[in-house]
Design a protein around this motif. Structure first.
Motif, PDB file in Angstrom:
ATOM      1  N   ILE A 164       2.920   0.215 -13.827  1.00 52.59           N
ATOM      2  CA  ILE A 164       2.453  -1.165 -13.735  1.00 52.59           C
ATOM      3  C   ILE A 164       3.614  -2.113 -13.472  1.00 52.59           C
ATOM      4  O   ILE A 164       3.505  -3.071 -12.703  1.00 52.59           O
ATOM      5  CB  ILE A 164       1.701  -1.573 -15.017  1.00 52.59           C
ATOM      6  N   THR A 165       4.769  -1.834 -14.100  1.00 47.12           N
ATOM      7  CA  THR A 165       5.951  -2.661 -13.851  1.00 47.12           C
ATOM      8  C   THR A 165       6.357  -2.604 -12.385  1.00 47.12           C
ATOM      9  O   THR A 165       6.663  -3.633 -11.765  1.00 47.12           O
ATOM     10  CB  THR A 165       7.124  -2.195 -14.735  1.00 47.12           C
ATOM     11  N   ALA A 166       6.374  -1.403 -11.808  1.00 46.08           N
ATOM     12  CA  ALA A 166       6.782  -1.246 -10.410  1.00 46.08           C
ATOM     13  C   ALA A 166       5.829  -1.962  -9.455  1.00 46.08           C
ATOM     14  O   ALA A 166       6.253  -2.517  -8.440  1.00 46.08           O
ATOM     15  CB  ALA A 166       6.857   0.237 -10.059  1.00 46.08           C
ATOM     16  N   LEU A 167       4.552  -1.972  -9.780  1.00 48.32           N
ATOM     17  CA  LEU A 167       3.560  -2.572  -8.893  1.00 48.32           C
ATOM     18  C   LEU A 167       3.440  -4.084  -9.081  1.00 48.32           C
ATOM     19  O   LEU A 167       3.136  -4.799  -8.130  1.00 48.32           O
ATOM     20  CB  LEU A 167       2.185  -1.931  -9.123  1.00 48.32           C
ATOM     21  N   LEU A 168       3.698  -4.560 -10.295  1.00 56.51           N
ATOM     22  CA  LEU A 168       3.466  -5.971 -10.579  1.00 56.51           C
ATOM     23  C   LEU A 168       4.668  -6.867 -10.313  1.00 56.51           C
ATOM     24  O   LEU A 168       4.546  -7.896  -9.653  1.00 56.51           O
ATOM     25  CB  LEU A 168       3.033  -6.140 -12.042  1.00 56.51           C
ATOM     26  N   VAL A 169       5.827  -6.507 -10.877  1.00 57.12           N
ATOM     27  CA  VAL A 169       6.967  -7.430 -10.851  1.00 57.12           C
ATOM     28  C   VAL A 169       8.248  -6.694 -10.484  1.00 57.12           C
ATOM     29  O   VAL A 169       8.539  -5.626 -11.021  1.00 57.12           O
ATOM     30  CB  VAL A 169       7.170  -8.114 -12.224  1.00 57.12           C
ATOM     31  N   SER A 175       6.554  -5.276  -4.876  1.00 56.59           N
ATOM     32  CA  SER A 175       5.541  -5.554  -5.889  1.00 56.59           C
ATOM     33  C   SER A 175       4.807  -6.856  -5.564  1.00 56.59           C
ATOM     34  O   SER A 175       5.149  -7.582  -4.629  1.00 56.59           O
ATOM     35  CB  SER A 175       6.194  -5.647  -7.262  1.00 56.59           C
ATOM     36  N   ILE A 176       3.810  -7.155  -6.383  1.00 56.74           N
ATOM     37  CA  ILE A 176       3.005  -8.358  -6.154  1.00 56.74           C
ATOM     38  C   ILE A 176       3.830  -9.620  -6.419  1.00 56.74           C
ATOM     39  O   ILE A 176       3.772 -10.588  -5.658  1.00 56.74           O
ATOM     40  CB  ILE A 176       1.747  -8.330  -7.044  1.00 56.74           C
ATOM     41  N   PHE A 177       4.609  -9.607  -7.486  1.00 60.64           N
ATOM     42  CA  PHE A 177       5.426 -10.767  -7.842  1.00 60.64           C
ATOM     43  C   PHE A 177       6.903 -10.390  -7.847  1.00 60.64           C
ATOM     44  O   PHE A 177       7.263  -9.230  -8.041  1.00 60.64           O
ATOM     45  CB  PHE A 177       5.054 -11.286  -9.241  1.00 60.64           C
ATOM     46  N   LEU A 189       0.830  -1.202   0.000  1.00 62.53           N
ATOM     47  CA  LEU A 189       0.000   0.000   0.000  1.00 62.53           C
ATOM     48  C   LEU A 189       0.871   1.261   0.000  1.00 62.53           C
ATOM     49  O   LEU A 189       0.563   2.247  -0.686  1.00 62.53           O
ATOM     50  CB  LEU A 189      -0.939   0.006   1.209  1.00 62.53           C
ATOM     51  N   TYR A 190       1.967   1.231   0.759  1.00 70.49           N
ATOM     52  CA  TYR A 190       2.906   2.365   0.714  1.00 70.49           C
ATOM     53  C   TYR A 190       3.521   2.492  -0.683  1.00 70.49           C
ATOM     54  O   TYR A 190       3.717   3.603  -1.189  1.00 70.49           O
ATOM     55  CB  TYR A 190       4.001   2.192   1.766  1.00 70.49           C
ATOM     56  N   LEU A 191       3.824   1.340  -1.289  1.00 69.03           N
ATOM     57  CA  LEU A 191       4.372   1.363  -2.643  1.00 69.03           C
ATOM     58  C   LEU A 191       3.381   1.995  -3.616  1.00 69.03           C
ATOM     59  O   LEU A 191       3.775   2.785  -4.485  1.00 69.03           O
ATOM     60  CB  LEU A 191       4.704  -0.062  -3.101  1.00 69.03           C
ATOM     61  N   VAL A 192       2.112   1.659  -3.487  1.00 70.10           N
ATOM     62  CA  VAL A 192       1.092   2.239  -4.367  1.00 70.10           C
ATOM     63  C   VAL A 192       1.073   3.754  -4.236  1.00 70.10           C
ATOM     64  O   VAL A 192       1.043   4.483  -5.237  1.00 70.10           O
ATOM     65  CB  VAL A 192      -0.298   1.648  -4.047  1.00 70.10           C
ATOM     66  N   ILE A 193       1.105   4.253  -2.998  1.00 70.75           N
ATOM     67  CA  ILE A 193       1.067   5.709  -2.781  1.00 70.75           C
ATOM     68  C   ILE A 193       2.292   6.377  -3.409  1.00 70.75           C
ATOM     69  O   ILE A 193       2.176   7.371  -4.136  1.00 70.75           O
ATOM     70  CB  ILE A 193       0.996   6.012  -1.268  1.00 70.75           C
ATOM     71  N   ILE A 194       3.470   5.822  -3.123  1.00 69.77           N
ATOM     72  CA  ILE A 194       4.711   6.389  -3.672  1.00 69.77           C
ATOM     73  C   ILE A 194       4.690   6.346  -5.199  1.00 69.77           C
ATOM     74  O   ILE A 194       5.018   7.331  -5.874  1.00 69.77           O
ATOM     75  CB  ILE A 194       5.932   5.626  -3.133  1.00 69.77           C
ATOM     76  N   SER A 195       4.292   5.209  -5.746  1.00 69.68           N
ATOM     77  CA  SER A 195       4.340   5.015  -7.196  1.00 69.68           C
ATOM     78  C   SER A 195       3.342   5.906  -7.917  1.00 69.68           C
ATOM     79  O   SER A 195       3.676   6.516  -8.942  1.00 69.68           O
ATOM     80  CB  SER A 195       4.078   3.545  -7.536  1.00 69.68           C
ATOM     81  N   VAL A 196       2.127   5.961  -7.417  1.00 72.28           N
ATOM     82  CA  VAL A 196       1.086   6.747  -8.095  1.00 72.28           C
ATOM     83  C   VAL A 196       1.442   8.235  -8.101  1.00 72.28           C
ATOM     84  O   VAL A 196       1.139   8.953  -9.063  1.00 72.28           O
ATOM     85  CB  VAL A 196      -0.285   6.500  -7.426  1.00 72.28           C
TER      86      VAL A 196
END
Length: 307
Positions: free
Chosen positions: A233-238, A249-251, A135-142
């Motif tokens: 999407i790359t940062a969040l997924l893999v 990330s998720i993976f 969730l912190y990653l999502v905030i930073i990334s977005v």
């Protein structure tokens, strides 16, 4: 018109020199420091992540682009006396629907391809998901990744494209130079060390497709959406231990890194399909003139001397 409209503002040669010299000079100093101190960048990154955590390291690395983008906008607005809209598009207003179309197109493609690869080759991935750090990653990334990608687009496909176009008085020189320079700056990414020089085809090819979008569509909106979606999407997924973005990330990709057709397919198959879809949707025409043609002053300025 996207390039030529820069004639309407302060466009003397020296104004287009300062920002590139500062930016590329900073990159050169950074590279020289790494070489002089004989630093292992990958090892330093791993040590920083171990000490601070990957989210904080990511935020610190991306925050520099906030300063870069603000500095570029300040220079354009107060030294070139050019509104940011004129650095963004040739349309009367920024068309955010174009941004979101490109963003959703690339995001959907990347998600589908990643999931297909995950289910086809589960041995190459580990489930890396942890709710709180994600969730912190999502905030930073977005917040920060679109700023990073926007700086790169405004600098390469906006500022340099216009400046080189005015200097060369054609479109193909800025297209070629910005694509090679954009790709070349990725040469120091850790991916190049792991995958070899062949990955440069992907980076330079990406520069070309973003440049083609900009010239054919007469604005940055599609390139801004494309680039933001690709990195976000790359940062969040893999993530992987050898990539520029190491995230919660998720993976996590645990396969042995190698480069082959997976580098060539995006450039020679996927990117042309993206361009075909955009060309049909936005009714692009006159490709030769828009990609290779001359850059002429707007009629109302043809009698004026450049300031």
């Amino acid at each position: 018109m996207f390039i030529a409209q820069a004639f309407r503002y302060s466009h003397s040669f020296w104004r287009y020199l300062v920002i590139p010299l500062l930016f590329f000079g900073l990159m050169a100093l950074n590279y020289a420091a790494v070489e002089f101190l004989e630093l292992d960048v990958a090892q330093v990154m791993q040590e920083e992540i171990a000490r601070k955590g990957s989210n904080r390291v990511l935020a610190e690395n991306l925050f520099a682009f906030v300063i870069f983008l603000a500095g570029l906008f300040f220079w354009v607005k107060y030294v070139h006396n050019q509104p940011i809209k004129a650095l963004t598009t040739s349309r009367k207003r920024v068309d955010w629907s174009r941004f979101w179309f490109a963003f959703l197109l690339v995001a959907a493609f990347n998600i589908v391809v990643t999931l297909l690869d995950y289910f086809s080759n589960p041995q190459d991935y580990q489930l890396n998901f942890q709710l709180e750090p994600f969730l912190y990653l999502v905030i930073i990334s977005v917040i920060l990744i679109p700023i990073q990608t926007s700086f790169e687009e405004y600098f390469f496909r906006g500022y340099l494209m216009q400046g080189l176009g005015l200097l060369a008085r054609n479109r193909w020189v800025p297209l070629v130079l910005t694509s090679f320079i954009f790709g070349g700056l990725h040469y120091f990414n850790p991916e190049v060390t792991k995958l070899g020089d062949i990955i440069m085809i992907y980076y330079i090819g990406t520069g070309f497709v973003l440049g083609i979008m900009t010239l054919m569509d007469e604005g940055l909106e599609l390139a801004l959406g494309f680039h933001a979606a690709n990195n976000l999407i790359t940062a969040l997924l893999v993530t992987a231990d050898w990539t520029a973005f190491q995230t919660h990330s998720i993976f996590k990709d645990v396969s042995e890194p190698s480069a082959g057709w997976d580098v060539l397919i995006p450039v020679f198959i996927v990117y042309p399909i993206f361009l075909f879809i955009m060309a049909k949707k936005y009714k692009w025409s006159n490709w030769r003139e828009k990609l290779l043609g001359k850059v002429k002053k707007p009629k109302e300025l043809q009698a004026e001397v450049a300031n």
